[in-house]
Each structure stands twice: as structure tokens, then as C-alpha cells.
Design a protein around this motif. Structure first.
Motif, PDB file in Angstrom:
ATOM      1  N   TYR A 176       0.832  -1.197   0.000  1.00 48.83           N
ATOM      2  CA  TYR A 176       0.000   0.000   0.000  1.00 48.83           C
ATOM      3  C   TYR A 176       0.870   1.252   0.000  1.00 48.83           C
ATOM      4  O   TYR A 176       1.993   1.241   0.523  1.00 48.83           O
ATOM      5  CB  TYR A 176      -0.900   0.037   1.235  1.00 48.83           C
ATOM      6  N   LEU A 177       0.334   2.330  -0.546  1.00 49.35           N
ATOM      7  CA  LEU A 177       0.984   3.634  -0.496  1.00 49.35           C
ATOM      8  C   LEU A 177       0.317   4.471   0.583  1.00 49.35           C
ATOM      9  O   LEU A 177      -0.906   4.643   0.580  1.00 49.35           O
ATOM     10  CB  LEU A 177       0.871   4.343  -1.849  1.00 49.35           C
ATOM     11  N   LEU A 178       1.119   4.984   1.515  1.00 48.28           N
ATOM     12  CA  LEU A 178       0.642   5.893   2.545  1.00 48.28           C
ATOM     13  C   LEU A 178       1.094   7.303   2.159  1.00 48.28           C
ATOM     14  O   LEU A 178       2.278   7.523   1.903  1.00 48.28           O
ATOM     15  CB  LEU A 178       1.215   5.534   3.914  1.00 48.28           C
ATOM     16  N   ARG A 179       0.161   8.250   2.127  1.00 49.14           N
ATOM     17  CA  ARG A 179       0.505   9.606   1.712  1.00 49.14           C
ATOM     18  C   ARG A 179      -0.028  10.606   2.733  1.00 49.14           C
ATOM     19  O   ARG A 179      -1.190  10.538   3.136  1.00 49.14           O
ATOM     20  CB  ARG A 179      -0.066   9.905   0.333  1.00 49.14           C
ATOM     21  N   GLN A 180       0.851  11.522   3.151  1.00 48.55           N
ATOM     22  CA  GLN A 180       0.469  12.642   3.996  1.00 48.55           C
ATOM     23  C   GLN A 180       1.078  13.906   3.386  1.00 48.55           C
ATOM     24  O   GLN A 180       2.298  14.083   3.421  1.00 48.55           O
ATOM     25  CB  GLN A 180       0.984  12.468   5.429  1.00 48.55           C
ATOM     26  N   GLY A 181       0.231  14.726   2.805  1.00 50.07           N
ATOM     27  CA  GLY A 181       0.753  15.895   2.114  1.00 50.07           C
ATOM     28  C   GLY A 181       1.693  15.474   1.001  1.00 50.07           C
ATOM     29  O   GLY A 181       1.354  14.683   0.134  1.00 50.07           O
ATOM     30  N   GLY A 182       2.924  15.968   1.041  1.00 51.99           N
ATOM     31  CA  GLY A 182       3.905  15.620   0.018  1.00 51.99           C
ATOM     32  C   GLY A 182       4.780  14.441   0.374  1.00 51.99           C
ATOM     33  O   GLY A 182       5.694  14.099  -0.383  1.00 51.99           O
ATOM     34  N   GLN A 183       4.529  13.812   1.529  1.00 52.81           N
ATOM     35  CA  GLN A 183       5.349  12.692   1.961  1.00 52.81           C
ATOM     36  C   GLN A 183       4.668  11.360   1.630  1.00 52.81           C
ATOM     37  O   GLN A 183       3.435  11.245   1.718  1.00 52.81           O
ATOM     38  CB  GLN A 183       5.633  12.767   3.459  1.00 52.81           C
ATOM     39  N   GLU A 184       5.483  10.364   1.286  1.00 50.47           N
ATOM     40  CA  GLU A 184       4.954   9.056   0.909  1.00 50.47           C
ATOM     41  C   GLU A 184       5.783   7.941   1.548  1.00 50.47           C
ATOM     42  O   GLU A 184       7.006   8.044   1.656  1.00 50.47           O
ATOM     43  CB  GLU A 184       4.966   8.878  -0.616  1.00 50.47           C
ATOM     44  N   TRP A 185       5.082   6.894   1.971  1.00 50.28           N
ATOM     45  CA  TRP A 185       5.721   5.679   2.465  1.00 50.28           C
ATOM     46  C   TRP A 185       5.001   4.477   1.856  1.00 50.28           C
ATOM     47  O   TRP A 185       3.912   4.609   1.274  1.00 50.28           O
ATOM     48  CB  TRP A 185       5.618   5.588   3.992  1.00 50.28           C
ATOM     49  N   VAL A 186       5.611   3.317   2.014  1.00 51.34           N
ATOM     50  CA  VAL A 186       5.013   2.063   1.532  1.00 51.34           C
ATOM     51  C   VAL A 186       4.791   1.148   2.724  1.00 51.34           C
ATOM     52  O   VAL A 186       5.686   0.981   3.566  1.00 51.34           O
ATOM     53  CB  VAL A 186       5.932   1.387   0.489  1.00 51.34           C
ATOM     54  N   LEU A 187       3.606   0.561   2.803  1.00 49.32           N
ATOM     55  CA  LEU A 187       3.272  -0.398   3.854  1.00 49.32           C
ATOM     56  C   LEU A 187       3.145  -1.780   3.241  1.00 49.32           C
ATOM     57  O   LEU A 187       2.522  -1.949   2.193  1.00 49.32           O
ATOM     58  CB  LEU A 187       1.971   0.004   4.545  1.00 49.32           C
ATOM     59  N   ARG A 188       3.724  -2.761   3.919  1.00 48.80           N
ATOM     60  CA  ARG A 188       3.644  -4.160   3.475  1.00 48.80           C
ATOM     61  C   ARG A 188       2.976  -4.990   4.577  1.00 48.80           C
ATOM     62  O   ARG A 188       3.304  -4.861   5.755  1.00 48.80           O
ATOM     63  CB  ARG A 188       5.049  -4.711   3.211  1.00 48.80           C
ATOM     64  N   ARG A 189       2.061  -5.863   4.167  1.00 46.44           N
ATOM     65  CA  ARG A 189       1.389  -6.749   5.105  1.00 46.44           C
ATOM     66  C   ARG A 189       1.102  -8.085   4.411  1.00 46.44           C
ATOM     67  O   ARG A 189       1.082  -8.170   3.172  1.00 46.44           O
ATOM     68  CB  ARG A 189       0.088  -6.142   5.608  1.00 46.44           C
ATOM     69  N   PRO A 190       0.844  -9.160   5.181  1.00 47.50           N
ATOM     70  CA  PRO A 190       0.502 -10.443   4.559  1.00 47.50           C
ATOM     71  C   PRO A 190      -0.857 -10.364   3.874  1.00 47.50           C
ATOM     72  O   PRO A 190      -1.667  -9.474   4.163  1.00 47.50           O
ATOM     73  CB  PRO A 190       0.458 -11.413   5.747  1.00 47.50           C
ATOM     74  N   PRO A 191      -1.140 -11.307   2.974  1.00 49.44           N
ATOM     75  CA  PRO A 191      -2.464 -11.329   2.342  1.00 49.44           C
ATOM     76  C   PRO A 191      -3.548 -11.661   3.361  1.00 49.44           C
ATOM     77  O   PRO A 191      -3.293 -12.327   4.358  1.00 49.44           O
ATOM     78  CB  PRO A 191      -2.330 -12.430   1.289  1.00 49.44           C
ATOM     79  N   PHE A 192      -4.749 -11.194   3.121  1.00 51.43           N
ATOM     80  CA  PHE A 192      -5.877 -11.526   3.975  1.00 51.43           C
ATOM     81  C   PHE A 192      -6.194 -13.014   3.835  1.00 51.43           C
ATOM     82  O   PHE A 192      -6.102 -13.579   2.751  1.00 51.43           O
ATOM     83  CB  PHE A 192      -7.108 -10.694   3.587  1.00 51.43           C
ATOM     84  N   GLY A 193      -6.541 -13.637   4.929  1.00 49.36           N
ATOM     85  CA  GLY A 193      -6.909 -15.042   4.897  1.00 49.36           C
ATOM     86  C   GLY A 193      -5.748 -15.996   4.980  1.00 49.36           C
ATOM     87  O   GLY A 193      -5.934 -17.204   5.010  1.00 49.36           O
ATOM     88  N   THR A 194      -4.502 -15.482   5.036  1.00 47.66           N
ATOM     89  CA  THR A 194      -3.364 -16.395   5.102  1.00 47.66           C
ATOM     90  C   THR A 194      -3.314 -17.107   6.438  1.00 47.66           C
ATOM     91  O   THR A 194      -3.653 -16.542   7.474  1.00 47.66           O
ATOM     92  CB  THR A 194      -2.041 -15.653   4.857  1.00 47.66           C
TER      93      THR A 194
END
Length: 355
Positions: free
Chosen positions: A50-68
Motif C-alpha cells: 500500500y501507499l501511505l501519503r500525507q501531504g507531500g510525503q509518501e511511504w510504503v506499507l507491506r502486510r501479509p495477504p488476507f486469509g493467510t
């Protein structure tokens, strides 16, 4: 050139609780303030991004798939650890920001890292990007160079000497992936017993090589410089990284490499623009790796067959989740056909002895 990997609203059933996530992030690092915009990257057959955005700043979030169910197959803490150690010694590694093992926040572990802005190649080249045959070959050469650089990382200096058990690595991989396939098999895919028997009976001699390997190194896991698309500036998706035989890593990379002269049925499995005029053939990739790494490669067929089978098992595990109703993502409905095609290709390589 604007060819960034575009995001969109999270897929149905894969949404995140922005309020709860932001509350946790604020407690961890004051850089996180509100409001938080969350979008999702394409792909995501394994871990979700996922892309997390706050104003001009951006980060990437990683998580396991749902149901795993198998948490060991989606170990976020382990992935965060390799990023934390590796980004200091391997310039292509994104810098991690925070990691969370508290499942009350999101229902699973996850981590957040910096976003590397650049071009990520998918099945076909983006309309804005044109590669001459020489450009395509140069890009292949750079792809090999970065993989060789990874395999030459000093794991002691990086603090990753205990990140895996290189002794007996090939045997454990074959036995492990054979077992995973049997556990995840559904009735509508080949049983692959002869293929698994061949792998178990053709293990190469223990090489004694030990390197940090990515285990999913391919075009859509590297980031290209938007100002110079032939230059690689990042390597993503470290969930399967470990210490092991670098030729196994190369074999896994080769499994994704569908070249222009491959038969029509194999073209159906193409996920990357490896058929563009000028792209190296699989044979040329192996030869280029041998020259740049200094590793003698006498016969690569075992590693390629293993890479194809391992990819088939990964697809089957995803397909099994779909069949069992653990995910409703319609993209996975055809993965059973993909499994059959990969197994058939592996058997062809065994019979023909060619890459």
C-alpha cells in the motif's frame, strides 16, 4: 518521464483501517501526522503493498495477504530485519521506517518503509517508455550486475551471517517445495510426482557457495530511474531473502523469463517485458551471470527446472487459498491453469535439455 507505478483504491476486502493505523504510527514516529491517505499498488499475489501519503510525503506499507494461515510464509518481522541490515551496505535496498508485531492494530504484523520513486516494469513496457534493442540488452546487463552485487554482499559486515543455513540449502529447498505442493494441491492440477522425483534425484553436488539471495529477483521487483530508465535504483520485495546458493536465485529469476521465440503456450505465462527485441535469451543471461560473478556454471538445467517448479508451487498455494475461500480475489481463479503450464514447461526442459 512519468511512469511511476500507479496506485488505486484498495481492492474490496483488502482495505485498511486508516484511523487505527494512523493512531499507531503517530505513537511510533512523530514524522507521521494526519490525515492519512491509503491507496494500493497493483499486483500483490503474495504480500500486499500500500501507499501511505500525507501531504507531500509518501511511504510504503507491506502486510501479509488476507486469509493467510501460514505466518511463517509471510514473516513481516524477518523482512523488516533484512531491510534494516541491508540498506546500509546494498545501495538498492529501501530504508525501513517502522515495524509492528501487535496484531491488534491491523490483525497481522506489518511494516512501513520509504518509497523509491521510479519506473517498475510490468507485463508490457509503459507507452511512455521506448527501448531500442541495444537499450533492452543494456537493461538486461544491469539487471544481472545488480543480482551479482547482491550475491557479493559481505553478510558478516551486514550482520546477516545467521540469516539462513547455506549448508544443504539445495536439498532442503527441493524437499520443502515438494512438500508444499503436495499440501496445497487441488484435484484440478497435475500431481507433478514425476517432476518432484526428478528434482530429488538430480540434486547438484554441494557447492559450498553461500550468498545473500533475493529469491524473487525480476523486473517488476526492481525500480528504474525515471531520468535514466536503463539504470536500476532499487530492489523490492525481500520476503523470501535468505542465505543460500546463488545459482538457485538465478534459477528462480529465469523461471519468469519468457523470451521472444518461446512457443505460444509459454507466451501465455509471460508477466514481464522479456520478449522485447534486444532482451537477452535465458542462455545469454546465464552466461552473462557466469562472467560477472566468476562462478563456473557447467549445467544450469536443474536450477531452471527448480525455478519453474517453485513458481508453480507459489501459484498453487495462492490458488489453494482461492479454492478454499480464503480470498475472493478473482485474479486467482486462473492460477490453476498457470500451475499446469509451468509443470509442463519444466518437463519439457527435462526432456529437451535446453534452456
Amino acid at each position: 518521464m512519468s511512469t511511476r507505478d500507479e496506485t488505486s483504491a484498495p481492492r474490496s476486502g483488502e482495505e485498511l483501517d486508516a484511523g487505527k493505523l494512523l493512531e499507531w504510527l503517530k505513537r511510533q514516529n512523530p514524522v507521521f501526522t494526519g490525515p492519512l491517505q491509503i491507496t494500493q499498488f497493483p499486483g500483490g499475489a503474495s504480500n500486499l503493498t500500500y501507499l501511505l501519503r500525507q501531504g507531500g510525503q509518501e511511504w510504503v506499507l507491506r502486510r501479509p495477504p488476507f486469509g493467510t494461515k501460514a505466518k511463517t510464509a509471510h514473516d513481516m518481522g524477518r523482512e523488516f530485519r533484512v531491510l534494516s541490515a541491508l540498506h546500509r551496505v546494498f545501495p538498492y535496498c529501501p530504508k525501513p521506517t517502522v515495524s509492528c508485531e501487535d496484531e491488534s492494530v491491523m490483525g497481522c504484523p506489518f511494516y512501513v518503509m520509504e518509497r523509491l520513486n521510479g519506473i517498475i516494469l510490468r507485463k508490457d513496457l509503459p507507452p511512455e517508455l521506448t527501448l531500442s534493442p541495444q537499450d533492452a540488452r543494456t537493461l538486461c546487463e544491469h539487471l544481472v550486475e545488480v543480482q551479482v552485487a547482491l550475491h557479493h554482499v559481505d553478510v558478516q559486515a551486514a550482520g546477516l551471517a545467521d540469516f539462513g543455513k547455506p549448508e544443504g540449502y539445495v536439498r532442503r529447498q527441493v524437499e520443502g517445495w515438494n512438500e508444499r505442493f503436495r499440501k496445497a494441491r487441488t484435484d484440478d492440477v497435475p500431481d507433478a510426482e514425476e517432476l518432484m522425483k526428478w528434482l530429488a534425484g538430480h540434486l547438484p553436488p554441494e557447492s559450498g557457495r553461500a550468498a545473500l539471495i533475493h529469491n524473487d529477483y525480476k523486473f517488476d521487483n526492481v525500480v528504474l530511474d525515471p531520468k535514466d530508465p536503463l539504470k536500476i535504483i532499487g530492489v523490492l520485495d525481500w520476503e523470501m531473502a535468505t542465505l543460500g546458493d546463488p545459482l538457485m536465485d538465478l534459477g528462480c529469476s529465469l523461471a519468469y523469463w519468457i523470451q521472444a521465440d518461446d512457443p505460444e503456450e509459454l507466451q501465455l505465462a509471460r508477466m514481464l517485458p522479456t520478449n522485447v527485441p534486444g532482451m537477452m535469451t535465458r542462455r545469454e543471461l546465464v552466461d552473462d551471470y557466469a562472467r560477472k560473478s566468476g562462478l563456473p556454471i557447467h549445467d544450469f538445467h536443474f536450477y531452471y527446472v527448480f525455478g519453474l517448479f517453485r513458481l508453480a508451487v507459489i501459484a498453487q498455494q495462492i490458488y489453494y487459498r482461492y479454492v478454499q475461500g480464503q480470498t475472493a480475489n478473482k485474479r486467482f481463479a486462473q492460477f490453476g491453469l498457470f500451475v499446469g503450464l509451468l509443470c509442463f514447461r519444466a518437463e519439457q526442459v527435462i526432456q529437451s535439455g535446453t534452456l
